[in-house]
Each structure stands twice: as structure tokens, then as C-alpha cells.
Design a protein around this motif. Sequence first.
Motif, PDB file in Angstrom:
ATOM      1  N   GLU A 221       0.841  -1.194   0.000  1.00 25.78           N
ATOM      2  CA  GLU A 221       0.000   0.000   0.000  1.00 25.78           C
ATOM      3  C   GLU A 221       0.883   1.253   0.000  1.00 25.78           C
ATOM      4  OE1 GLU A 221      -3.343   1.073  -0.872  1.00 25.78           O
ATOM      5  OE2 GLU A 221      -3.047  -1.072  -0.451  1.00 25.78           O
ATOM      6  N   LEU A 222       1.898   1.179   0.863  1.00 27.46           N
ATOM      7  CA  LEU A 222       2.824   2.290   1.019  1.00 27.46           C
ATOM      8  C   LEU A 222       3.571   2.574  -0.284  1.00 27.46           C
ATOM      9  CD1 LEU A 222       4.220   4.256   2.895  1.00 27.46           C
ATOM     10  CD2 LEU A 222       5.639   2.385   3.730  1.00 27.46           C
ATOM     11  N   VAL A 223       4.010   1.515  -0.932  1.00 27.74           N
ATOM     12  CA  VAL A 223       4.755   1.682  -2.182  1.00 27.74           C
ATOM     13  C   VAL A 223       3.894   2.417  -3.205  1.00 27.74           C
ATOM     14  CG1 VAL A 223       5.734   0.447  -4.157  1.00 27.74           C
ATOM     15  CG2 VAL A 223       6.278  -0.286  -1.835  1.00 27.74           C
ATOM     16  N   LYS A 224       2.612   2.031  -3.264  1.00 29.79           N
ATOM     17  CA  LYS A 224       1.717   2.695  -4.218  1.00 29.79           C
ATOM     18  C   LYS A 224       1.590   4.182  -3.901  1.00 29.79           C
ATOM     19  CE  LYS A 224      -1.149  -1.330  -5.085  1.00 29.79           C
ATOM     20  NZ  LYS A 224      -2.453  -1.872  -4.663  1.00 29.79           N
ATOM     21  N   ASP A 225       1.513   4.504  -2.592  1.00 31.00           N
ATOM     22  CA  ASP A 225       1.396   5.912  -2.197  1.00 31.00           C
ATOM     23  C   ASP A 225       2.649   6.703  -2.539  1.00 31.00           C
ATOM     24  OD1 ASP A 225      -1.032   5.303  -1.211  1.00 31.00           O
ATOM     25  OD2 ASP A 225      -0.412   5.239   0.902  1.00 31.00           O
ATOM     26  N   LEU A 226       3.787   6.055  -2.374  1.00 29.21           N
ATOM     27  CA  LEU A 226       5.052   6.777  -2.515  1.00 29.21           C
ATOM     28  C   LEU A 226       5.425   7.019  -3.981  1.00 29.21           C
ATOM     29  CD1 LEU A 226       7.162   4.980   0.228  1.00 29.21           C
ATOM     30  CD2 LEU A 226       6.247   7.296   0.326  1.00 29.21           C
ATOM     31  N   ARG A 227       4.788   6.287  -4.855  1.00 23.37           N
ATOM     32  CA  ARG A 227       5.124   6.370  -6.271  1.00 23.37           C
ATOM     33  C   ARG A 227       5.037   7.795  -6.807  1.00 23.37           C
ATOM     34  NH1 ARG A 227       1.588   2.497  -9.722  1.00 23.37           N
ATOM     35  NH2 ARG A 227       0.052   3.121  -8.174  1.00 23.37           N
ATOM     36  N   ASP A 228       4.130   8.588  -6.238  1.00 31.64           N
ATOM     37  CA  ASP A 228       3.986   9.959  -6.724  1.00 31.64           C
ATOM     38  C   ASP A 228       5.236  10.782  -6.497  1.00 31.64           C
ATOM     39  OD1 ASP A 228       1.467   9.208  -7.303  1.00 31.64           O
ATOM     40  OD2 ASP A 228       0.582  10.048  -5.461  1.00 31.64           O
ATOM     41  N   LYS A 229       5.998  10.405  -5.500  1.00 27.07           N
ATOM     42  CA  LYS A 229       7.129  11.254  -5.142  1.00 27.07           C
ATOM     43  C   LYS A 229       8.473  10.765  -5.678  1.00 27.07           C
ATOM     44  CE  LYS A 229       4.753  12.207  -0.853  1.00 27.07           C
ATOM     45  NZ  LYS A 229       4.607  11.475   0.400  1.00 27.07           N
ATOM     46  N   PHE A 230       8.612   9.479  -5.861  1.00 29.85           N
ATOM     47  CA  PHE A 230       9.923   8.944  -6.259  1.00 29.85           C
ATOM     48  C   PHE A 230       9.799   7.951  -7.404  1.00 29.85           C
ATOM     49  CE2 PHE A 230       9.242   8.786  -1.682  1.00 29.85           C
ATOM     50  CZ  PHE A 230      10.069   9.796  -1.239  1.00 29.85           C
ATOM     51  N   ALA A 231      10.975   7.664  -7.960  1.00 24.74           N
ATOM     52  CA  ALA A 231      11.069   6.460  -8.769  1.00 24.74           C
ATOM     53  C   ALA A 231      11.357   5.327  -7.794  1.00 24.74           C
ATOM     54  CB  ALA A 231      12.202   6.579  -9.769  1.00 24.74           C
ATOM     55  N   ILE A 232      10.591   4.248  -7.891  1.00 23.32           N
ATOM     56  CA  ILE A 232      10.818   3.120  -6.977  1.00 23.32           C
ATOM     57  C   ILE A 232      11.216   1.907  -7.801  1.00 23.32           C
ATOM     58  CG2 ILE A 232       9.731   1.558  -5.326  1.00 23.32           C
ATOM     59  CD1 ILE A 232       7.927   3.872  -4.502  1.00 23.32           C
ATOM     60  N   ILE A 233      12.284   1.274  -7.387  1.00 25.61           N
ATOM     61  CA  ILE A 233      12.701   0.046  -8.060  1.00 25.61           C
ATOM     62  C   ILE A 233      12.644  -1.056  -7.023  1.00 25.61           C
ATOM     63  CG2 ILE A 233      14.487  -1.069  -9.443  1.00 25.61           C
ATOM     64  CD1 ILE A 233      15.628   1.727  -9.938  1.00 25.61           C
ATOM     65  N   ILE A 234      11.877  -2.090  -7.304  1.00 27.16           N
ATOM     66  CA  ILE A 234      11.682  -3.126  -6.295  1.00 27.16           C
ATOM     67  C   ILE A 234      12.035  -4.498  -6.859  1.00 27.16           C
ATOM     68  CG2 ILE A 234       9.197  -3.221  -6.873  1.00 27.16           C
ATOM     69  CD1 ILE A 234       8.725  -3.908  -3.897  1.00 27.16           C
ATOM     70  N   VAL A 235      12.907  -5.178  -6.145  1.00 23.67           N
ATOM     71  CA  VAL A 235      13.243  -6.555  -6.503  1.00 23.67           C
ATOM     72  C   VAL A 235      12.257  -7.456  -5.783  1.00 23.67           C
ATOM     73  CG1 VAL A 235      14.903  -8.411  -6.156  1.00 23.67           C
ATOM     74  CG2 VAL A 235      15.684  -6.171  -6.910  1.00 23.67           C
ATOM     75  N   THR A 236      11.655  -8.366  -6.486  1.00 24.70           N
ATOM     76  CA  THR A 236      10.724  -9.258  -5.799  1.00 24.70           C
ATOM     77  C   THR A 236      10.736 -10.653  -6.407  1.00 24.70           C
ATOM     78  OG1 THR A 236       8.435  -9.615  -5.152  1.00 24.70           O
ATOM     79  CG2 THR A 236       8.796  -8.429  -7.214  1.00 24.70           C
ATOM     80  N   HIS A 237      10.498 -11.614  -5.518  1.00 22.68           N
ATOM     81  CA  HIS A 237      10.372 -12.997  -5.942  1.00 22.68           C
ATOM     82  C   HIS A 237       8.929 -13.335  -6.233  1.00 22.68           C
ATOM     83  CE1 HIS A 237      14.323 -14.796  -4.675  1.00 22.68           C
ATOM     84  NE2 HIS A 237      14.028 -15.374  -5.807  1.00 22.68           N
ATOM     85  N   ASN A 238       8.081 -12.426  -5.753  1.00 22.61           N
ATOM     86  CA  ASN A 238       6.670 -12.713  -5.713  1.00 22.61           C
ATOM     87  C   ASN A 238       5.993 -12.108  -6.933  1.00 22.61           C
ATOM     88  OD1 ASN A 238       3.920 -12.521  -5.222  1.00 22.61           O
ATOM     89  ND2 ASN A 238       4.208 -12.348  -3.001  1.00 22.61           N
ATOM     90  N   MET A 239       5.597 -12.985  -7.852  1.00 26.40           N
ATOM     91  CA  MET A 239       5.039 -12.548  -9.127  1.00 26.40           C
ATOM     92  C   MET A 239       3.783 -11.717  -8.936  1.00 26.40           C
ATOM     93  SD  MET A 239       6.728 -13.240 -11.624  1.00 26.40           S
ATOM     94  CE  MET A 239       7.514 -14.486 -10.649  1.00 26.40           C
ATOM     95  N   GLN A 240       2.908 -12.175  -8.012  1.00 25.72           N
ATOM     96  CA  GLN A 240       1.667 -11.442  -7.777  1.00 25.72           C
ATOM     97  C   GLN A 240       1.973 -10.032  -7.286  1.00 25.72           C
ATOM     98  OE1 GLN A 240       2.004 -14.677  -6.667  1.00 25.72           O
ATOM     99  NE2 GLN A 240       0.816 -15.382  -8.432  1.00 25.72           N
ATOM    100  N   GLN A 241       2.992  -9.944  -6.432  1.00 22.42           N
ATOM    101  CA  GLN A 241       3.348  -8.638  -5.902  1.00 22.42           C
ATOM    102  C   GLN A 241       3.766  -7.707  -7.039  1.00 22.42           C
ATOM    103  OE1 GLN A 241       6.953  -8.145  -3.301  1.00 22.42           O
ATOM    104  NE2 GLN A 241       5.395  -7.382  -1.901  1.00 22.42           N
ATOM    105  N   ALA A 242       4.620  -8.206  -7.926  1.00 22.27           N
ATOM    106  CA  ALA A 242       5.059  -7.395  -9.054  1.00 22.27           C
ATOM    107  C   ALA A 242       3.848  -6.939  -9.847  1.00 22.27           C
ATOM    108  CB  ALA A 242       6.010  -8.193  -9.938  1.00 22.27           C
TER     109      ALA A 242
END
Lengths: 276, 250, 284
Positions: B187-208
Motif C-alpha cells: 500500500e505504502l509503495v503505491k502511495d510513494l510512487r507519486d514522489k519517487f522512482a521506486i525500483i523493487i526486486v521481488t520474488h513474488n510474481m503477484q506482488q510485481a
Amino acid sequence: MTGKNLTQSAAFLALRAAAIITLAVLFIIIIYIMSNGLRHINTSFFLQGPTSMGRDGGIAPFIVSTLYVSAVSLVIAAPVGIGSALYLSEYSKGGLPVRIIRFCTETLAGIPSIIFGLFGFVFFVVSLGMGWSVLSGGLTLACMVLPTIIKTSEEAIKTVPDTYREGSMALGATKWQTIVKVVLPVSVPGIITGIILSIGRAVGETAAVILTAGSSLRAPVSITDPGRTMSVHLYVLTMEGISNEKAFATAAVLILFVLGINYAANKTATFIRRKV
Amino acid sequence: MKPAITIKNLNFYYRQVMALKNISIDIPANRVTALIGPSGCGKSTFLRVLNRMNDLIEGTRIEGKILFNDTNIYKDMDLMKLRKKVGMVFQKPNPFPMSVYNNIAYGPRLHRKISDKELDGIVEKSLKSASLWDEVRDRMESSALGLSGGQQQRLCIARCLAVQPEVLLMDEPTSALDPVSTAKIEELVKDLRDKFAIIIVTHNMQQAGRISDYTAFFLNGEIVEYGATREIFHRPVDKRTEDYITGRFG
Amino acid sequence: MRSHEKWVQGILFILATTAVLTVLAITFFIFSEGLPIMVDRGVTGFIGSTRWEPLSGSFGILGMIIGTIQITLGAIALGVPVGLACAVYLAEIADRRLEKILRPGIELLAGIPSVVYGFFGLSVVVPFLREHFPGNGFSILAGSIILAIMILPTVVNISENSIRSVPGDYRSASLALGASHWQTILRVILPAARSGIAASVILGMGRAIGETMAVIMVTGNVTKVAGSIFDPARTLTGNIAIEMGYAAGEHREALFATGVILFLIIMVLNFSTTRFSRKAGDVK
């Protein structure tokens, strides 16, 4: 360069300086004593006895006393220490007794040598009537080096992989057979390192020895004879202002001895590393 | 829109081993970019190239260009300035063994002299942005190690926010967390997207799929496919991407 | 076979209790020899008095307690910064070449007998102080300098271990926020390692307080309380070692009583280090 980088460079320079100061102090001590001491050392210094309280002559009887007292202390401390380590690491199942043993071992390691001296004096010298003797000195030193031997032996025994023990037990060996045939042989170099370090401590000790082994000028023959170790001799030479030359020479011999001890301990330690 | 980071012909070596091969992508600003791929594919290595954390490992070497604000980060940029601008959240929450307050205040204090009042403001704002404020406002002076795992991870995010980064790197930030905490972080990542570029490494396909706008699929040190997440997930171009996403390997 | 095992275990257990028996025996003998005169003179006459005149039957050891504290604090003030810096250097930034000399060097420092340190102090430090500072060189400062060198290995080894055991996570987190390596050391690593560093200082203190030969060879050993660092002083250990050779009767008991005080101080320090090392970690 930013301020942060500048501060860091200055700080690291200071740290490096501390390291260099430490080394410089060591080298100054060793070089100072060696350069003043080595020229007064010759074969007769090692082979002759002292004359006129040590103003002339050599330190042969003191070398004998040193080796004698150290040997007595290790003959006692090594089996006791290794046995304790075996109990702690192989037999004990934790609990209060082990906690007490460990606590006392640590306490023993922290007690100042002069306290050991007082204890050795009142217990071995006076109460048990051993007098100032190689035996009293050796026993006192044995108490002092016991924690070192227990600790290093225990560490050495811990490095033996459990699979070795299981392999031996699986063949039907008893625990003791496993220890003698498998555990001890593998941990011997580590145990020897501990013993070598203890020899170093025994040779360098003064306060405890002067109160228990005495400071006789003659070489001890029997274990009940008093003796003067090299460290005690250096102390007496210096404090009574007998001979600066001989003091330097004796100090140089002690330094050589320490260098030898450290070299030997490191060699056995490297030997362990290569084997494991 | 101008990309936040531009990577051109990046090769990365760990001693003799080439860990990243010829990578050229633009990371968009104000978007979430997910890096996916099987273990050991180089996605975490790639993330750590971007704030030069790999510099700490002996024997690493890099070729190519990484441009951040038109500056080559391996050549013309002060390392500490780079890391201030490109924040990082680690796989395992790693708050300092200090109070909650001091964890957040740590970053701002590093970079300049700062008044207590201003610092209080920064701490509050960062914690609010990381949606942690309500949970910790009454325990600012107690140890951060006493927080739950999820709270610790949000604290680490707040700690990054306090130095006002432009890019946020997240290295599997939810892999050590329970589902509820994970949902909060997402939820937080979605909120923060407006302010930054976010690069996230994930193993979890659904999460991506849930949180990212763009996805890069890594395999054996290469980017096999990079594009809008919806495209990658629904119409992958490369057979290998399709195999990975549909769970046929990895 | 089974009974044989039982015997072995029994014998090893008895050997393992030797350390316990030794500690008990030491405590018993030191206290039984030293306590009577302490009780007889009372706290004021023994610990609270600076009058040490064995011939007239005054056995106040306050002067020696003060001397011990002065010399130990001096040694800590000189030795801990250098030792801690060496530890940080070794754990964080050492280049291989210097490290390769420094490690065995510190081992060697630990191996040099105290009487050799004392001899070095007497031949180099004391004359140096005599020439450049007031007093005759035998002084608190001389004792502190020699002890500072002697406690270096303790401080370096234990501090380095505790610095190395700080989790790498903290380092990464700090660096990733844009901290320099030095800022990371100063603000995260050292605070996180502080309990171990405190333990190293306390153990160093214990070593300094318990040291005998090196100290009596350079401090001058007068029983008068020193007014400056260039004045001579006598420590508790020095008091015992110097007078034990010829003491008898009450005088000897008073020396054992000095040993009791020394023993108690060391025990308190040891207890506090175990407490320190137990609660590792948290920085406030």
C-alpha cells in the motif's frame, strides 16, 4: 573533496597513527633492550653461576630454576587443565556445577599475580611446610596458568567435528576410547599452543614466584630446594642496583625467550590451520 | 517524461564472473519498476549497482554508463551524495539499535547541522509518509528493535525518506514479513510512487503484478524483457518470460 | 566397560573442580590472614587512614588505594584511546601489510614479562621524565605510561572482537543513507559495540590494578599521597610486594589485609564485566 571526506581522511590518519605508535613502542622496547643486552651475552653468561651477588658471572642457576619451576607448574597444570577441559566439553551436561566451574575459571584468570603469591606463601610455603622451594613456586604457578590451559584446551577440543565422535561411537567405541583415539589426537596442536603460552607466563612471572620459590643464588637440585628464576633475578639486579649490564643481559635473554615462545605458539597454530 | 536513471551498456563483473551483461534500460520517474527473475539472475546485483553498494565487495568491476540527473554515478558523482539521493530498503529490516526517533534522525544528521525543531518536523513527516506515525508516536524514545518486523521495515522506509531521496531501491522488502505487514508495505509503495522512482526486486510474481508499472525480467545476468507490467504479464514477447511468469520454471 | 566409563567421568569431574577449590582456597587463606587486623583497626583505622607506619603499628592503606586509582586512571587515559584506535583500525580499515605486523606485535606486547616492562620503564621512562619534568622521574606518570603499554593488548583484542561482532546490516543501512565510512564507525558501529568496549576497558583496569612488578620499579613507592602526576606513589600491589619480604606479625597481617582489599576490587571489576558482556547491543 567534501568536508565529510576530509574528516574521514583525517580520522583514518589518526587511527593509522595509533597503530604505528603501538608498533613503535614495541620496537623501541625490544631494540633498546636487545642493543644494550646482547653485547653482554656470551656462552659463559649461560653456563656460569653468578659471583658477588650477580655483579659478575652468568645466570646458569637461574635458567635452571626457571625451567625447573615452569616444568613443575606444567606437569601439574597440564593434566588438570586438559582433564577439566575434557569434562567441560565432553562429559558435562551444563547446569549449575558447570556454571560454577566456568565462573571460577574466569575468576582465577582475573586474580592478580601478587594475590597468588600471598596465597602460595601462606598455603604451600607455610601451612604445608614446603618452604621456599621449586615445588611451592611450581604449585603456585600451576594455579595461575590453569585457566589458560583449560580455555585453550577447551577451544581446541571444540574444533573437533562431531562427525568424528559419531563415527567412532558408531564403531562401538566407548566415550573414553573415542576421546583418547579421536578427540585428543585431533586437538593436540591447540592444546600444545595453550601449554606453550603457559610456559611463557610461568617464565615471565615474578611477583608470585619471589614469594614462593625464594631467591636463592644456588641452582636447585631437589624439588624442595629454593631457586631464583630469571625474572626474579632481573628484578633483584635492578632494584638493588647490583649491575646494569647484567640486568640488560638478563632482560635480553627473557625477550629472546618470549620471542621464541610466540614463534612456537604461532607455528603450532598455523599447523592446526593447515590441518583442518 | 525524463527517466530517473538511464543505464547504458552495463556490464558487471564479480572477479572473473560476468554477473550482468549488456544492460540498457531507462528507469522512469514517479513509477514503480519491478525486477523479477529466478534466484541468482542478477536482479539484486543490478539494484546494488544503482547506489554503488557493490563497491563494498572486493573484486567487483563495472563497464558502461549509469546516468542519474545527467551525471555518471561511477565517475562524476560523490558516492555519499549518490546514496543520499538513491535510498535503499533491505530484504531484512535493519533498524539501528537506537530509539525510533534516532533511527529517523540518523540520516538528516549525517548530511548537515540541523536544529532540533526542524529535525522533529522531518521525523514526524517521514513517519507519516511511511504510515507508521500513528503506531509509534508515543514510543519515539523506545528502542526500534522492539517494533514488529513489519513496523521495522516501515521504519527503514521512513529512515530513507528522511534524507529526501529521488529514487528508492527496495530489495525484496517483504520477503521476511507476514501477509498483513506485506499488504501494508505494498500500500505504502503505491502511495510513494507519486514522489519517487521506486525500483523493487521481488520474488513474488503477484506482488510485481499488483504494485508495479513496469517490469524487467532478468535471466542469467541479462534483461530478457522490459516493458509495462501489464504487457509483460499478459502478452510476453519472449518464450522464457512466459515460462517464468506462468510458473513453468524458477 | 560401563563401570570403567563411570570412573573416567568421576576423575575428570574431580579435575574440573580444581579451579573451584583453588578459588575457594585463595579466598579462604587471604581473608583468614587479612581479616583479623581489618576488624581490629576498623574501617577508619585501615581503609580510612593514610598513615602507614608499620613500626608504630599504623596500617592505613588509603594512600595506596588513592595511588592505585591515580596510576590506573592515568593508564586508562593514555592506553584506552590508543588501544581503541588500534582496534578500530584492525577491524575496519587495516591494510594487509600493516595488519600483518600489528597483530603479532600486539601478541608480543602481551607476552613480554612485567619485570621487563618495569626494567624498561626504569631505564628509559624514569630518566626521561626526570630530565624534562619536575620531580625525580619515579612518579604516577611513569607508572601510568608503562601500564598504558601493558594494557594495550587487552583493550585492543576485546574491543576489536566486539567491533567485529556488530552485524553487517547496520553498516549497510548507514552507508546506504549516504554516511561516510567514518560516520558509520562513529555513529553506528562504536555505539553498537560499546558494551564490549566497556568490558575491554574494565578488564584493562583490572590488569592495571593487579600489576605489581612493573609498577614498583617506576613509581617510587612512597606512602605519602601524591599531589601531582610527577610525584611518586605506592599502589596496593606494590605495598604487598615490597614489604612482604621482611614483614612479620601484625605487619604481615596488614599486608594480607591489603591483599583482601585488592582481591575485592578485582572481584567487583570482574563481576561488572560479566554483567556488561551479558547485556550486549542496545544503543540509546
